[in-house]
Design a protein around this motif. Structure first.
Motif, PDB file in Angstrom:
ATOM      1  N   MET A   1       0.556  -1.159   0.104  1.00 51.79           N
ATOM      2  CA  MET A   1       0.072   0.033  -0.031  1.00 51.79           C
ATOM      3  C   MET A   1       1.034   1.445   0.223  1.00 51.79           C
ATOM      4  O   MET A   1       1.929   1.268   0.585  1.00 51.79           O
ATOM      5  N   ARG A   2       0.926   1.888  -0.580  1.00 52.90           N
ATOM      6  CA  ARG A   2       1.292   3.624  -1.095  1.00 52.90           C
ATOM      7  C   ARG A   2       0.553   4.321  -0.783  1.00 52.90           C
ATOM      8  O   ARG A   2      -1.114   4.371  -0.480  1.00 52.90           O
ATOM      9  N   PHE A   3       0.964   5.365   0.328  1.00 55.42           N
ATOM     10  CA  PHE A   3       0.387   6.114   1.261  1.00 55.42           C
ATOM     11  C   PHE A   3       1.324   8.111   0.403  1.00 55.42           C
ATOM     12  O   PHE A   3       2.718   7.912   0.559  1.00 55.42           O
ATOM     13  N   GLU A   4       0.460   8.742   0.008  1.00 58.16           N
ATOM     14  CA  GLU A   4       2.110  10.337  -0.473  1.00 58.16           C
ATOM     15  C   GLU A   4       0.880  11.269   0.515  1.00 58.16           C
ATOM     16  O   GLU A   4      -0.248  11.441   1.061  1.00 58.16           O
ATOM     17  N   LEU A   5       1.452  12.153   1.015  1.00 58.07           N
ATOM     18  CA  LEU A   5       1.540  13.206   1.613  1.00 58.07           C
ATOM     19  C   LEU A   5       2.246  15.202   0.910  1.00 58.07           C
ATOM     20  O   LEU A   5       3.707  14.675   1.209  1.00 58.07           O
TER      21      LEU A   5
ATOM     22  N   PRO B   1       7.682  13.482  12.458  1.00 54.38           N
ATOM     23  CA  PRO B   1       6.735  12.248  11.880  1.00 54.38           C
ATOM     24  C   PRO B   1       5.502  12.136  11.737  1.00 54.38           C
ATOM     25  O   PRO B   1       4.362  12.457  12.435  1.00 54.38           O
ATOM     26  N   VAL B   2       5.654  11.574  10.418  1.00 57.00           N
ATOM     27  CA  VAL B   2       4.051  11.096  10.624  1.00 57.00           C
ATOM     28  C   VAL B   2       4.141   9.235  10.231  1.00 57.00           C
ATOM     29  O   VAL B   2       4.754   8.879   9.954  1.00 57.00           O
ATOM     30  N   PHE B   3       2.619   9.206  11.284  1.00 56.35           N
ATOM     31  CA  PHE B   3       2.435   7.412  11.176  1.00 56.35           C
ATOM     32  C   PHE B   3       1.155   7.102  10.121  1.00 56.35           C
ATOM     33  O   PHE B   3       0.115   7.836  11.018  1.00 56.35           O
ATOM     34  N   ILE B   4       1.004   5.748  10.237  1.00 52.32           N
ATOM     35  CA  ILE B   4      -0.375   5.181   9.585  1.00 52.32           C
ATOM     36  C   ILE B   4      -0.945   4.519  10.784  1.00 52.32           C
ATOM     37  O   ILE B   4      -0.241   3.986  11.516  1.00 52.32           O
ATOM     38  N   THR B   5      -1.801   4.784  11.956  1.00 54.20           N
ATOM     39  CA  THR B   5      -2.464   4.262  12.762  1.00 54.20           C
ATOM     40  C   THR B   5      -3.597   3.577  11.925  1.00 54.20           C
ATOM     41  O   THR B   5      -4.606   3.685  11.908  1.00 54.20           O
ATOM     42  N   GLY B   6      -4.061   2.650  12.910  1.00 55.70           N
ATOM     43  CA  GLY B   6      -5.473   1.579  12.439  1.00 55.70           C
ATOM     44  C   GLY B   6      -5.603   0.745  13.595  1.00 55.70           C
ATOM     45  O   GLY B   6      -4.999   0.103  14.159  1.00 55.70           O
TER      46      GLY B   6
ATOM     47  N   ASP C   1       3.380   4.055  17.014  1.00 55.68           N
ATOM     48  CA  ASP C   1       4.220   2.906  16.341  1.00 55.68           C
ATOM     49  C   ASP C   1       5.565   2.796  15.261  1.00 55.68           C
ATOM     50  O   ASP C   1       5.022   2.891  13.933  1.00 55.68           O
ATOM     51  N   TYR C   2       6.819   2.636  15.423  1.00 62.05           N
ATOM     52  CA  TYR C   2       7.413   2.803  14.551  1.00 62.05           C
ATOM     53  C   TYR C   2       7.463   2.054  13.359  1.00 62.05           C
ATOM     54  O   TYR C   2       8.356   2.784  12.773  1.00 62.05           O
ATOM     55  N   ASN C   3       6.975   0.962  13.217  1.00 63.05           N
ATOM     56  CA  ASN C   3       7.102   0.001  12.404  1.00 63.05           C
ATOM     57  C   ASN C   3       6.078   0.837  11.302  1.00 63.05           C
ATOM     58  O   ASN C   3       6.225   0.239  10.284  1.00 63.05           O
ATOM     59  N   PHE C   4       5.246   1.505  11.602  1.00 62.70           N
ATOM     60  CA  PHE C   4       3.956   2.139  10.746  1.00 62.70           C
ATOM     61  C   PHE C   4       4.760   4.307  10.024  1.00 62.70           C
ATOM     62  O   PHE C   4       3.549   4.447  10.392  1.00 62.70           O
ATOM     63  N   GLN C   5       5.440   4.534  11.092  1.00 60.39           N
ATOM     64  CA  GLN C   5       6.270   6.040  10.665  1.00 60.39           C
ATOM     65  C   GLN C   5       6.415   6.320   8.947  1.00 60.39           C
ATOM     66  O   GLN C   5       6.933   4.896   8.132  1.00 60.39           O
TER      67      GLN C   5
END
Length: 42
Positions: free
Chosen positions: A1-5, A14-19, A28-32
């Motif tokens: 999956m690709r996220f663009e900001l 830093p920007v993190f994806i969470t869910g 969660d640095y695994n999803f930074q």
């Protein structure tokens, strides 16, 4: 999956994806997201 900001200003925070996949952990640095500078194509 690709996220663009995209941002107008340089921002080093830093920007993190969470869910539910990481128990909604906002640091969660695994999803930074990793910063990637793309060339500007004119």
């Amino acid at each position: 999956m690709r996220f663009e900001l995209y941002t107008e200003e340089k921002d080093d925070r830093p920007v993190f994806i969470t869910g539910n996949f990481n128990s909604w952990n906002p640091k969660d640095y695994n999803f930074q997201l990793k910063k990637q500078i793309l060339p500007i194509i004119l």
